[in-house]
Design a protein around this motif. Sequence first.
Motif, mmCIF file in Angstrom:
data_model
loop_
_atom_site.group_PDB
_atom_site.id
_atom_site.type_symbol
_atom_site.label_atom_id
_atom_site.label_comp_id
_atom_site.label_asym_id
_atom_site.label_seq_id
_atom_site.Cartn_x
_atom_site.Cartn_y
_atom_site.Cartn_z
ATOM 1 N N ASP A 129 0.884 -1.090 -0.152
ATOM 2 C CA ASP A 129 -0.381 0.295 0.077
ATOM 3 C C ASP A 129 0.985 1.152 -0.068
ATOM 4 O O ASP A 129 2.314 0.996 0.699
ATOM 5 N N ALA A 130 0.226 2.259 0.095
ATOM 6 C CA ALA A 130 1.016 3.182 -0.254
ATOM 7 C C ALA A 130 2.136 4.050 0.975
ATOM 8 O O ALA A 130 2.892 4.399 0.843
ATOM 9 N N ARG A 131 1.863 3.028 2.326
ATOM 10 C CA ARG A 131 1.866 4.045 3.659
ATOM 11 C C ARG A 131 4.022 3.079 3.075
ATOM 12 O O ARG A 131 4.504 3.286 3.762
ATOM 13 N N THR A 132 3.427 1.697 3.067
ATOM 14 C CA THR A 132 4.564 0.520 3.456
ATOM 15 C C THR A 132 5.484 0.733 2.219
ATOM 16 O O THR A 132 6.630 1.189 2.314
ATOM 17 N N ALA A 133 5.180 1.452 0.591
ATOM 18 C CA ALA A 133 5.465 1.916 -0.280
ATOM 19 C C ALA A 133 6.260 2.932 0.102
ATOM 20 O O ALA A 133 7.532 3.350 -0.099
ATOM 21 N N ASP A 135 7.559 4.108 2.896
ATOM 22 C CA ASP A 135 8.867 3.045 4.231
ATOM 23 C C ASP A 135 9.849 2.775 3.242
ATOM 24 O O ASP A 135 10.808 2.561 3.803
ATOM 25 N N LYS A 136 9.343 1.803 2.144
ATOM 26 C CA LYS A 136 10.651 0.378 1.479
ATOM 27 C C LYS A 136 10.914 1.226 0.260
ATOM 28 O O LYS A 136 11.478 1.016 -0.127
ATOM 29 N N ASP A 137 10.642 2.757 0.297
ATOM 30 C CA ASP A 137 11.329 2.571 -1.424
ATOM 31 C C ASP A 137 10.006 2.450 -2.475
ATOM 32 O O ASP A 137 11.106 1.996 -3.834
ATOM 33 N N LEU A 138 9.168 2.332 -2.445
ATOM 34 C CA LEU A 138 8.831 1.522 -3.014
ATOM 35 C C LEU A 138 7.400 1.807 -3.751
ATOM 36 O O LEU A 138 7.308 3.169 -3.584
ATOM 37 N N LYS A 139 7.163 1.839 -4.997
ATOM 38 C CA LYS A 139 5.688 2.269 -5.718
ATOM 39 C C LYS A 139 4.722 0.899 -5.471
ATOM 40 O O LYS A 139 5.134 0.224 -4.958
ATOM 41 N N PRO A 140 3.403 1.705 -5.053
ATOM 42 C CA PRO A 140 2.765 0.520 -4.351
ATOM 43 C C PRO A 140 1.899 -0.261 -5.667
ATOM 44 O O PRO A 140 2.369 -0.123 -7.186
ATOM 45 N N GLY A 141 1.475 -1.544 -5.252
ATOM 46 C CA GLY A 141 1.168 -2.101 -5.921
ATOM 47 C C GLY A 141 1.047 -3.476 -5.946
ATOM 48 O O GLY A 141 2.393 -3.656 -4.802
ATOM 49 N N PRO A 142 1.002 -4.740 -5.927
ATOM 50 C CA PRO A 142 1.404 -6.217 -5.951
ATOM 51 C C PRO A 142 2.578 -6.302 -6.238
ATOM 52 O O PRO A 142 3.974 -6.491 -7.492
ATOM 53 N N TYR A 143 4.050 -7.365 -5.217
ATOM 54 C CA TYR A 143 4.485 -7.576 -5.219
ATOM 55 C C TYR A 143 5.243 -9.302 -4.860
ATOM 56 O O TYR A 143 4.260 -9.480 -4.219
ATOM 57 N N VAL A 144 5.963 -9.324 -4.869
ATOM 58 C CA VAL A 144 6.933 -10.812 -5.154
ATOM 59 C C VAL A 144 7.745 -10.912 -3.084
ATOM 60 O O VAL A 144 8.901 -10.051 -4.250
ATOM 61 N N LEU A 145 8.034 -11.438 -2.964
ATOM 62 C CA LEU A 145 8.590 -11.032 -1.733
ATOM 63 C C LEU A 145 9.646 -12.963 -1.943
ATOM 64 O O LEU A 145 9.522 -13.616 -1.350
ATOM 65 N N ILE A 146 11.236 -12.451 -1.757
ATOM 66 C CA ILE A 146 12.108 -13.506 -1.972
ATOM 67 C C ILE A 146 12.814 -12.973 -0.447
ATOM 68 O O ILE A 146 12.961 -12.191 -0.858
ATOM 69 N N SER A 147 12.582 -14.225 0.772
ATOM 70 C CA SER A 147 13.339 -13.968 1.753
ATOM 71 C C SER A 147 14.226 -14.391 1.964
ATOM 72 O O SER A 147 13.725 -15.879 1.866
ATOM 73 N N VAL A 148 15.425 -14.526 2.952
ATOM 74 C CA VAL A 148 16.531 -15.466 2.850
ATOM 75 C C VAL A 148 17.090 -15.183 4.223
ATOM 76 O O VAL A 148 17.550 -14.554 4.629
#
Length: 724
Positions: free
Chosen positions: A495-499, A501-514
């Motif tokens: 969402d706009a608030r998370t975007a 905070d994380k320097d992203l554009k709002p929208g759908p993402y795939v998160l890959i974490s290690v």
Amino acid sequence: MKPSAAEQALLRQRRALAEFGELALICPNLDDAIDSACIGASEALGTHLAKFIQLDALNRRMWVRNGVGWTKGVVGAQMLDLVQGTPEWHSLSVAHPVRSENAVLETRFSLHPFQVVNEVRAFINVIVYAPHDHSAIGIFEVDSRTPRGFGERDVDFLLSYANLIAGCFERFRITDALKVTEAKLRESERQYRIAVQLNPQIPWTADILGSITSLDPRWADFSDLQREQTLGQGWRAFTHPEDMPALVEKWSQSISTLQPFDIQVRLRKKIGHYDWYHVRAYPELDDSGLCRQWYGTVEDVSERVRLETALREWNDNLEERIGERTRQLQDEQHEREVAESKLRQSQKMEAVGQLTGGIAHDFNNLLGSICASLDLMHLRIEAGRFSDIGKYHAVAMTSVKRAAALTSRLLAFSRQQPLDPHVIAPDEVVVGLEDMIRRAMGPTIQVKCILGASGNISCDLNQLENVLLNLSINARDAMPAGGTLTIATQCLEVDARTAMDKDLKPGPYVLISVTDNGCGMDAEVLRRAFDPFFTTKKIGQGTGLGLSMIYGFTQQSGGQIRLHSTVDVGTTVSMYFPADPRSVENTPPVLDTLAPVRSNGEVILVVDDEAGIREITVELLVERGYTVFEAVDSTSAFNQSGKLKQLDLLVTDIGLPGSMNGLEMAKQLKAKRPQLKILFITGYAKAEGIAEGLQLGQVLSKPFSLVDLSQSVSNLLANRDSVS
């Protein structure tokens, strides 16, 4: 004779009007006056219940401003909408007094709820008009709790009351306007006084003969002279003797010609010394052009004069100072260049030291694998045991591909080689790497894969695999005593608030974490984790390029990377990739065997300064049935080309020795032979060189397999598109 009831009522009404008329003229508060009107009118009519309803400027709402006899919460608080069906709406519609002798039987309108609660049964009201524009101010009403009739005399009585109330409103309107005007005038005067005090110019006036008639009081603070001492010709006493003749001459000239007076002179201050002042004056002329008086100002310009004097003195020997300062700057520049050179050399040596260990270790391992495979192939050939040659060949080719991938990662980090993005499924990538990662982790580390991403992303597959392998190896090093490595994928909506905070554009993402549960990083290490060449590993165990290359890869792929780490708890690397709605491109597998090719007599020129690659390329193409010529640089290539009547394909390296590289050579040959096909075989690193090569023909990056080379040549000569 005792007065009749009618006469007594008339007397009460007249007395009420007289008392209110006097009060309306002297009462200091409007609400007190209208409250008195309500009391007087209700007593005069014997109802003891009255109110004044005030209308807003747009005649949309009204409120019970004043009244007497009402229950709590009505007077001063009751807000009403002025709508059809209310008594007030009806009164304004008919525009004359309204009488209601029995409200229960009314069909013209309905009473308000607060009137019903207060048991109103009858009323009479009149409209109060503003005297200045005859707009409706409000409605004055006398109410009764019993049904009763109101006569014409009662109507006249209330109309008289309404006129007095209107006059009272007008008095307070005019009084308030005067107060506002007076306040504005006082504020204007205050601002003018402040402006005068802040103005550095001291005003003065003079008569038509030049005698001073007035001077701002601030002059006394300046000169310590009383006003009387300055007026007339008193100004001469504090003028510098050397400036007096010029001042008198110019002042006399202005008086006679009525031209503006403007001079800079020295005047004595009360502390005893002289300072420079700018004195100006302008004549005020009447309609006939005669002077009425002079208006002038005195301004302290001593600081400006001192600066001008200093500037003149500074300019006198400016050239000498410029020369001296230039020499100083040259010396400083030389010292800075020497220091910067030493710093760059120091940084370069540090970077080389950090690079040498990790890169040399990887390449030595790969070269060792290739060397051992070739030795074993040689031994098996001498022994006539050809069945194992394919296995050792596969091992050698795998090492070659890994070395090429390592070079590719370094080039991608330096942004000198473009990425090759495709639509891929992250879950499939993790599944394909899981077995390799488990083997690399060893028996003391448990590997968990939590796959929850049903979406696809667009990125370079090889780079993503390298990223996951590098992060897994980093996690292994952070868990020397063992632990758990978790690789997870998930789809999420940013969402706009998370975007933000994380320097992203709002929208759908795939998160890959290690994630690992190893030693973690402190704040200083975490701050520098993405810096190129920064590493906490020992010399020879890491280059410091891992996380910085991963950062560059995610940025180039349109995503973002975030690090979360706690000492003795562990580290999580989260990579956010924009979701791609396209489907995964399933390309058929490429066979690693040389398919038979039927030559049609094509002529090929091979240009490469690397003898080994040139000889193998020529030998392969000759075996495939082509007529092949070779050259080592552009000069020999032009010589060979000039001898050939037919030339179908140019196979050349980009980075040729001499004055002309492969790109320029290919351009010139194609200009002479427009039908010439071009295949670049190159290890050239710069992305712009690769892009230019793709515009001229195809590009096959070194190292390449003979299958790739044969297929590229076959496709070009058959005039088919292929992916290099």
